[in-house]
Design a protein around this motif. Structure first.
Motif, short mmCIF file in Angstrom:
data_model
loop_
_atom_site.label_atom_id
_atom_site.label_comp_id
_atom_site.label_asym_id
_atom_site.label_seq_id
_atom_site.Cartn_x
_atom_site.Cartn_y
_atom_site.Cartn_z
N ARG A 1 16.65 30.56 58.61
CA ARG A 1 17.86 30.60 57.77
C ARG A 1 19.01 31.25 58.50
NH1 ARG A 1 16.33 31.96 51.50
NH2 ARG A 1 15.08 30.09 51.15
N LEU B 1 20.43 28.86 61.03
CA LEU B 1 21.22 27.80 60.41
C LEU B 1 22.60 28.32 60.00
CD1 LEU B 1 21.48 24.96 59.34
CD2 LEU B 1 20.38 25.68 57.26
N TRP C 1 26.11 26.87 61.34
CA TRP C 1 27.11 26.46 60.37
C TRP C 1 28.46 27.11 60.66
CZ3 TRP C 1 28.40 23.03 56.91
CH2 TRP C 1 29.35 23.33 55.94
N TYR D 1 30.00 25.40 63.64
CA TYR D 1 30.45 24.05 63.30
C TYR D 1 31.78 24.12 62.54
CZ TYR D 1 30.50 19.66 60.67
OH TYR D 1 30.87 18.48 60.09
N PRO E 1 38.66 11.41 46.93
CA PRO E 1 37.48 10.56 47.12
C PRO E 1 36.34 10.93 46.16
CG PRO E 1 37.73 12.10 48.94
CD PRO E 1 38.93 12.25 48.09
N VAL E 2 35.63 9.89 45.72
CA VAL E 2 34.49 10.07 44.82
C VAL E 2 33.23 9.72 45.61
CG1 VAL E 2 35.61 9.70 42.63
CG2 VAL E 2 35.01 7.76 44.00
N TYR E 3 32.05 9.86 44.98
CA TYR E 3 30.83 9.59 45.73
C TYR E 3 30.54 8.10 45.83
CZ TYR E 3 26.14 10.07 47.56
OH TYR E 3 25.03 9.97 48.35
N PRO F 1 32.09 4.08 45.04
CA PRO F 1 33.36 3.41 44.77
C PRO F 1 33.43 2.92 43.32
CG PRO F 1 31.97 2.02 46.11
CD PRO F 1 31.28 3.33 46.01
N ILE G 1 35.87 6.93 49.10
CA ILE G 1 34.62 7.65 48.84
C ILE G 1 34.48 8.77 49.87
CG2 ILE G 1 33.40 5.75 47.77
CD1 ILE G 1 32.02 5.23 50.39
N SER G 2 33.63 9.73 49.52
CA SER G 2 33.46 10.87 50.42
C SER G 2 32.66 10.42 51.64
CB SER G 2 32.72 11.99 49.70
OG SER G 2 31.55 11.48 49.14
N HIS H 1 27.45 15.37 58.01
CA HIS H 1 26.90 15.70 59.32
C HIS H 1 25.52 16.34 59.10
CE1 HIS H 1 27.07 17.82 63.27
NE2 HIS H 1 27.77 16.75 63.59
N VAL I 1 24.14 19.04 60.22
CA VAL I 1 24.26 20.48 59.96
C VAL I 1 24.70 20.71 58.53
CG1 VAL I 1 25.40 22.61 60.65
CG2 VAL I 1 24.83 20.93 62.36
N GLU I 2 25.65 19.87 58.07
CA GLU I 2 26.15 20.00 56.70
C GLU I 2 25.02 19.74 55.70
OE1 GLU I 2 29.45 17.37 56.25
OE2 GLU I 2 30.82 18.68 57.34
N ARG J 1 21.75 20.14 56.14
CA ARG J 1 20.78 21.25 56.13
C ARG J 1 21.38 22.46 55.41
NH1 ARG J 1 20.15 21.47 62.22
NH2 ARG J 1 19.50 23.61 61.88
N PHE J 2 22.65 22.72 55.64
CA PHE J 2 23.28 23.87 55.01
C PHE J 2 23.34 23.68 53.51
CE2 PHE J 2 25.52 27.70 55.00
CZ PHE J 2 26.56 27.61 54.11
N LEU K 1 20.01 24.45 52.10
CA LEU K 1 19.74 25.89 52.14
C LEU K 1 20.48 26.62 51.03
CD1 LEU K 1 18.62 28.40 53.56
CD2 LEU K 1 20.67 28.45 54.94
N GLN L 1 18.80 26.06 47.73
CA GLN L 1 17.56 26.83 47.61
C GLN L 1 17.87 28.29 47.31
OE1 GLN L 1 14.65 25.35 47.79
NE2 GLN L 1 13.57 27.26 47.40
N MET L 2 18.86 28.85 48.04
CA MET L 2 19.18 30.27 47.85
C MET L 2 19.75 30.53 46.46
SD MET L 2 20.67 31.18 51.63
CE MET L 2 21.25 32.80 51.31
N LEU M 1 19.09 28.82 43.79
CA LEU M 1 18.00 28.71 42.82
C LEU M 1 17.19 29.99 42.78
CD1 LEU M 1 16.70 26.56 40.98
CD2 LEU M 1 15.10 26.10 42.81
N ARG N 1 27.82 2.20 48.20
CA ARG N 1 28.83 2.93 48.95
C ARG N 1 29.33 2.15 50.16
NH1 ARG N 1 29.37 8.69 49.26
NH2 ARG N 1 28.89 8.69 51.46
#
Lengths: 201, 292
Positions: A114, A117, A121, A124, A176-178, A180, B70-71, B75, B77-78, B80-81, B84, B87-88, B90, B152
């Motif tokens: 963790r 990561l 992050w 990035y 933007p939406v998820y 279309p 649309i979004s 990535h 890394v995104e 996995r984050f 995480l 989970q945290m 929750l 999508r």
């Protein structure tokens, strides 16, 4: 002394005549009796109407108004209650012990994973931020160059370009939406009961 | 004005000299006139003579962008984050009403199955036996499965360069094929500046002259970029060295369905522009197109 008496008499007569003229326009030379009759005639309809509780009504209204004013003053003296902010008050449900989750024990590898990561992050996100800042700076540089070239060309167009556009704002764009949007999709009508508490001061 | 000099070294120098001489002439003119009514007419003629003296033709082009619908995909890394953090969160949260109900029902089922259980002992038989929380969850899942969202990514639409609905996750720029000099080039739709117009009005005219109907919001009166194009030496005259194209940004708000499919228009992502547009032009244009 005789002269004074004559003067007084003359003055009384003139006073009487002026009084008469004040009361009634036509009766300048008429005697005081006829004048009073004329005055009675003009005020007859006013006196003839029956008046019910002439003195009690205005008194009662005045009293009512005074009572209301006193009540208002008393209410104004009390400072108004503050509207409670619902978000700052923890509801009793959250303080219930039965709701507490048992926190799982993390193994060493998992906690290390963790932490790694989180570091990835942050790196990035830093790169992303730097790239954004550079892109914005490039765009600004391009605009500055364009305005310089325009200034070299003509002052009039340059000044017209610098003017702010009043019709641009309010500007709105749906983000933007998820998935279309579907063409020809009838969204089901949703009913909801709004239970937000509205406070008045 | 300085005559066009030959040689690569001479070109920037002559540009610099012409620039200097132009500004010098302007300043001397201004010093002669003072603020009088006579001066106003003379200033106007001065402006006209300024523009007449400049060897560049002005053009305005519009950079029409269709913003993403649309979004974008995440990535790794995104992703996995995101897992995480879920989970945290929750782990640090409390049980909700629904979860408590699930736990109670599970407990009750266990007690029933052990056998030594008397349903009369239950204090509240409020009908919770009839509808378990698990059943509610299942019914909700069924309802979700009945709804089919639009996909999508559509691979066939993505390949069609003329369609507005390609690559919904990126922002697209409109390109038109226009006649410039003797060749047909792919560039941002442009129009020539005329007297009496501001450059933004010229850009709006450029957009309106396209065969398809677009409704766009222009973002500002100021240009966002410039591209200077010098004519080849053969075509250059004393009064005409080249063109300056000023770009204006606009955001697409709606498209009328009467768009002609035969129109020479293309919607391209920033990365695809290099394939179709000249490199010098792309260099200048890429700077102000922000991705996405």
């Amino acid at each position: 002394m005789v002269l004074g008496l004559i003067c007084r008499g003359l003055s009384r007569k003139t006073v009487a005549s002026s009084v008469l003229s004040g009361e009634h326009h036509h009766a300048v030379t008429l005697s005081p009796w006829i004048a009073s009759v004329m005055t009675l005639k003009t005020s007859a309809p006013l006196r003839g109407e029956p008046k019910k509780k002439k003195k009690v009504d205005p008194r009662r209204e005045l009293l009512m108004r005074e009572r209301l004013k006193k009540k208002l003053k008393r209410m104004e003296k009390i400072p108004p209650e503050y509207i409670p902010i619902e978000d700052f008050v923890t509801p009793f449900k959250c303080l219930d012990d039965t709701r507490v989750r048992s926190s799982p024990r993390l193994s060493f590898e998992e906690s290390e994973g963790r932490a790694m990561l989180l570091k990835e992050w942050s790196q990035y996100k830093q790169k992303q931020h730097l790239a954004e800042v550079q892109a914005v700076e490039l765009a600004l540089e391009a605009q500055r160059e364009a305005l310089e070239e325009l200034k070299l060309e003509s002052e009039e167009l340059y000044l017209a370009a610098l003017k702010p556009d009043p019709l641009l704002f309010p500007f709105s764009h749906k983000g933007p939406v998820y998935t279309p949007p579907k063409t020809k999709y009838d969204a089901p009508e949703g009913k909801y009961n709004d239970i937000t508490k509205v406070y008045t001061q | 004005m300085a005559a066009p000099c030959g040689g690569a070294v001479g070109r920037p120098l002559c540009q610099f000299l012409s620039c200097l001489s132009r500004t010098a002439v302007r300043y001397t003119w201004r010093r002669q006139f003072s603020a009088t009514s006579l001066c106003r007419t003379t200033l106007q003629t001065q402006r006209v003579t300024e523009r007449e003296g400049s060897p560049w033709t002005l053009m305005a082009a519009v950079c029409l962008q269709r913003l993403p619908v649309i979004s974008a995909d995440c990535h790794p890394v995104e992703q996995r984050f995101r897992e995480l953090t879920r989970q945290m969160e929750l782990e640090k949260s409390l049980f909700s009403d629904h979860e408590l109900r699930l736990l109670e029902d599970a407990e009750r089922m266990n007690r029933k199955q052990t056998g030594s259980y008397d349903s009369d002992e239950e204090d509240d038989n409020r009908g919770q036996d009839i509808v378990l929380a698990q059943d509610l969850e299942d019914s909700w899942e069924q309802k979700l499965k009945k709804f089919q969202p639009a996909p999508r990514v559509k691979a066939d639409v993505d390949e069609d360069l003329t369609s507005v609905e390609r690559c919904l996750a990126d922002s697209l720029v409109l390109l038109a094929e226009q006649q410039v000099g003797s060749e047909k080039l792919w560039l941002l739709p442009q129009a020539e500046w005329q007297e009496g117009d501001t450059l933004r009005q010229t850009a709006e005219r450029a957009l309106a002259s396209l065969p398809a109907g677009f409704s766009a919001t222009f973002l500002s009166n100021a240009p966002c970029g410039v591209y200077k194009y010098k004519l080849p030496k053969a075509a250059r005259t004393d009064s005409l060295v080249g063109t300056k194209v000023f770009f204006f940004k606009a955001v697409l708000s709606a498209m009328s369905p009467s768009a002609a499919s035969n129109a020479p228009l293309m919607w391209l992502k920033k990365s695809e522009m290099q394939r179709f547009v000249k490199p010098a032009y792309t260099m200048k244009v890429e700077r102000f197109i922000l991705d996405p």
